[in-house]
Each structure stands twice: as structure tokens, then as C-alpha cells.
Design a protein around this motif. Structure first.
Motif, PDB file in Angstrom:
ATOM      1  N   ALA A 188      63.465 -93.231  40.286  1.00 24.82           N
ATOM      2  CA  ALA A 188      64.514 -94.011  39.638  1.00 24.82           C
ATOM      3  C   ALA A 188      64.012 -95.393  39.240  1.00 24.82           C
ATOM      4  O   ALA A 188      64.547 -96.021  38.338  1.00 24.82           O
ATOM      5  CB  ALA A 188      65.711 -94.140  40.570  1.00 24.82           C
ATOM      6  N   GLN A 189      62.948 -95.889  39.920  1.00 28.55           N
ATOM      7  CA  GLN A 189      62.369 -97.187  39.615  1.00 28.55           C
ATOM      8  C   GLN A 189      60.856 -97.048  39.578  1.00 28.55           C
ATOM      9  O   GLN A 189      60.325 -95.956  39.734  1.00 28.55           O
ATOM     10  CB  GLN A 189      62.789 -98.214  40.665  1.00 28.55           C
TER      11      GLN A 189
ATOM     12  N   THR B 124      51.556-101.431  40.471  1.00 27.99           N
ATOM     13  CA  THR B 124      52.614-100.472  40.189  1.00 27.99           C
ATOM     14  C   THR B 124      52.106 -99.485  39.151  1.00 27.99           C
ATOM     15  O   THR B 124      51.129 -99.760  38.441  1.00 27.99           O
ATOM     16  CB  THR B 124      53.868-101.165  39.636  1.00 27.99           C
ATOM     17  N   MET B 125      52.755 -98.367  39.039  1.00 31.57           N
ATOM     18  CA  MET B 125      52.367 -97.382  38.026  1.00 31.57           C
ATOM     19  C   MET B 125      52.494 -97.984  36.632  1.00 31.57           C
ATOM     20  O   MET B 125      51.625 -97.810  35.782  1.00 31.57           O
ATOM     21  CB  MET B 125      53.230 -96.124  38.135  1.00 31.57           C
ATOM     22  N   ALA B 126      53.573 -98.722  36.378  1.00 34.96           N
ATOM     23  CA  ALA B 126      53.762 -99.342  35.067  1.00 34.96           C
ATOM     24  C   ALA B 126      52.671-100.364  34.787  1.00 34.96           C
ATOM     25  O   ALA B 126      52.146-100.450  33.674  1.00 34.96           O
ATOM     26  CB  ALA B 126      55.133-100.005  34.984  1.00 34.96           C
ATOM     27  N   GLY B 127      52.292-101.145  35.807  1.00 39.48           N
ATOM     28  CA  GLY B 127      51.229-102.133  35.637  1.00 39.48           C
ATOM     29  C   GLY B 127      49.882-101.489  35.360  1.00 39.48           C
ATOM     30  O   GLY B 127      49.123-101.938  34.497  1.00 39.48           O
ATOM     31  N   MET B 128      49.568-100.420  36.098  1.00 42.06           N
ATOM     32  CA  MET B 128      48.302 -99.719  35.875  1.00 42.06           C
ATOM     33  C   MET B 128      48.286 -99.055  34.507  1.00 42.06           C
ATOM     34  O   MET B 128      47.260 -99.026  33.826  1.00 42.06           O
ATOM     35  CB  MET B 128      48.053 -98.700  36.984  1.00 42.06           C
TER      36      MET B 128
END
Length: 55
Positions: free
Chosen positions: A10-11, A21-25
Motif C-alpha cells: 500500500a506504501q 526505498t524501492m522508489a528511491g532505488m
């Protein structure tokens, strides 16, 4: 955790230390490029195009 099914978060997902974070990577990966050997000059690019990853 092991799962034989798809998992949806969800996040954003972060590592234990909370530094990545996955988004950062994903953003780092999408922004990277590699030097290209044998560039002749003129309109040739010295760096590769970044990958086109949306997920």
C-alpha cells in the motif's frame, strides 16, 4: 517472507535501516547511464541512454 502469490504494498517499501526505498532505488536506476566505448565524436553520445523503467 516467502509467498507463492503476488504481493502488493500500500506504501513504499524500505530496507531495515530505512535508508533506501524501492522508489528511491528505482529513481537511481532510471537516472543512471554508462560510458560508451569507441565514440567517434560529432553527434555521437559518450553516455548510454538511461533505461526506460516505469515500475
Amino acid at each position: 517472507m516467502t509467498s507463492s502469490k503476488n504481493i502488493t504494498a500500500a506504501q513504499d517499501i524500505g530496507d531495515q535501516g530505512g535508508t533506501k526505498t524501492m522508489a528511491g532505488m528505482r529513481a537511481d536506476y532510471n537516472a543512471h547511464a554508462h560510458p560508451v566505448s569507441g565514440v567517434q565524436g560529432g553527434n555521437d553520445s559518450v553516455l548510454s541512454d538511461p533505461p526506460d523503467q516505469s515500475q
